[in-house]
Enzyme design. Structure first.
Site, PDB file in Angstrom:
ATOM      1  N   GLU A   1       0.769  -0.937   0.175  1.00 55.56           N
ATOM      2  CA  GLU A   1       0.073  -0.261   0.234  1.00 55.56           C
ATOM      3  C   GLU A   1       0.679   0.984   0.207  1.00 55.56           C
ATOM      4  OE1 GLU A   1      -3.001   0.313   2.584  1.00 55.56           O
ATOM      5  OE2 GLU A   1      -3.250   2.129   3.749  1.00 55.56           O
TER       6      GLU A   1
ATOM      7  N   ASP B   1       0.497   5.444   0.509  1.00 52.90           N
ATOM      8  CA  ASP B   1      -0.521   6.767   1.057  1.00 52.90           C
ATOM      9  C   ASP B   1      -0.410   7.714   0.702  1.00 52.90           C
ATOM     10  OD1 ASP B   1      -2.334   4.157   1.897  1.00 52.90           O
ATOM     11  OD2 ASP B   1      -1.500   3.854   3.820  1.00 52.90           O
TER      12      ASP B   1
ATOM     13  N   GLU C   1      -2.994  10.486   2.852  1.00 47.02           N
ATOM     14  CA  GLU C   1      -3.624  10.632   3.812  1.00 47.02           C
ATOM     15  C   GLU C   1      -3.998  12.123   4.592  1.00 47.02           C
ATOM     16  OE1 GLU C   1      -5.964   7.001   5.428  1.00 47.02           O
ATOM     17  OE2 GLU C   1      -4.131   7.860   6.982  1.00 47.02           O
TER      18      GLU C   1
END
Ligand SMILES: *[C@@H]1O[C@H](CO)[C@@H](O)[C@H](O)[C@H]1NC(C)=O
Ligand SMILES: *[C@@H]1O[C@H](CO)[C@@H](O)[C@H](O)[C@H]1NC(C)=O
Ligand SMILES: *[C@@H]1O[C@H](CO)[C@@H](O)[C@H](O)[C@H]1NC(C)=O
Length: 292
Positions: free
Chosen positions: A101, A103, A105
């Site tokens: 993953e 990311d 955010e």
């Protein structure tokens, strides 16, 4: 007969080019994504995206296909005003327990307080590699460019063209690297007021709902994940059309590194590599190696 032969020739040529050119481009929310949460909270028109959060639900989409290496960009305008308790996410992820993953955010805040740009990376299911920044611009009064570059040797997070973070491939030194699983692209808006804002002290104020984040000009130029055969093919630097393996794509220039260092020294508010308490002094191995 001659016509048929020409047609066959063209067909063979096109097929050969398709095999040689592994680049896959997607650029449209309507065509390339499916809604996974909050159908009535999501609007997609002409490549623009509107994610809505209210007390009844948030909203989330994911790309139909998975990618292995390449570049994924999106222009995002975050929730204006009081965004405390809300989290907008824009990330790539594979599935399963040992998932990969990458990311971005965005943790909301009370009116007038800065958003937090949160980054993380998981490889073979292992994350715990957060780095956070406060924005050096207002991310809520216009669209800003958040781009993930991902190739066999490094992952780079860019904000408005400036690299802010690099995760290098130290697989040979025993640090897992995301290079064997295709990842889909996700975008979502939800409430996480138990932890998101000022450590969970500031809650989502639902009287100010709906909260809205917007996306524009999504573009993924990637190697399309077509199953395990892609592991070798997408990483093969001898395939000319694999531009993501070329040195010019894989290496940041001196001036990009200078700009990144300015951002990191002025705006980084959390770095897992400096959090000795958290790791009880046993720091992740990549922390003592060259970062970029
Ligand atoms: C977004 O940033 C990336 C990385 O710097 C750049 O390649 C791309 O052209 C930018 N896109 C837009 C629409 O500005
Ligand atoms: C919110 O603002 C406070 C005070 O300026 C700051 O400490 C915090 O890092 C900001 N971001 C979040 C997500 O709480
Ligand atoms: C929530 O927002 C409303 C409307 O702006 C305001 O009157 C109220 O004081 C806010 N609540 C909290 C806990 O800040």
């Amino acid at each position: 007969m001659a016509g048929l032969r020409v047609q066959t020739l063209i067909f063979v040529l096109v097929a050969a080019l398709a095999i040689l050119d592994r680049t896959f481009v997607e650029a449209n929310f309507d065509k390339n994504f499916i809604v996974t949460w909050g159908k009535h909270h999501i609007g997609t028109t002409n490549g623009n995206l509107r994610l809505v959060l209210d007390k009844s639900a948030g909203s989330a989409i994911r790309s139909k296909v998975a990618h292995l290496f390449g570049t994924v960009e999106m222009l995002i305008k975050l929730v204006p005003g009081n965004s405390a308790g809300t989290v907008a996410a824009y990330y790539m992820s594979s599935t399963g327990t040992a998932h990969d993953e990458i990311d971005f955010e965005f943790l909301g805040n009370s009116t007038g307080e800065p958003y937090t740009i949160h980054t993380n990376i998981f490889a073979k299911g292992k994350g715990d590699r957060e780095q956070q920044f406060k924005p050096w611009f207002n991310p809520t009064n216009g669209f800003h460019n958040y781009t993930i570059h991902w190739n066999p040797s490094e992952v780079v997070w860019f904000v408005d063209g400036t690299p802010i973070r690099v995760f290098r491939n130290y697989e040979k030194e025993g640090v897992a690297y995301p290079n064997k699983q295709g990842m889909k692209v996700f975008a979502s808006l939800w409430s996480a007021d138990d932890w998101a804002t000022q450590g969970g002290r500031v809650k989502t104020n639902w009287t100010q709902a709906p909260f809205v984040a917007e996306g524009r000009r999504y573009k993924a130029r990637t190697c399309l994940w077509q199953g395990p055969a892609s592991i070798k093919q997408c990483a093969d630097p001898t395939i000319k059309s694999n531009w993501w393996t070329s040195p010019s794509f894989s290496q940041l220039t001196r001036s990009q590194i200078d700009r990144m260092q300015k951002i990191r020294s002025g705006f980084m508010i959390y770095d897992y590599c400096k959090d000795t308490n958290r790791f009880k002094g046993v720091m992740p191995p990549e922390c003592s190696k060259r970062q970029f």
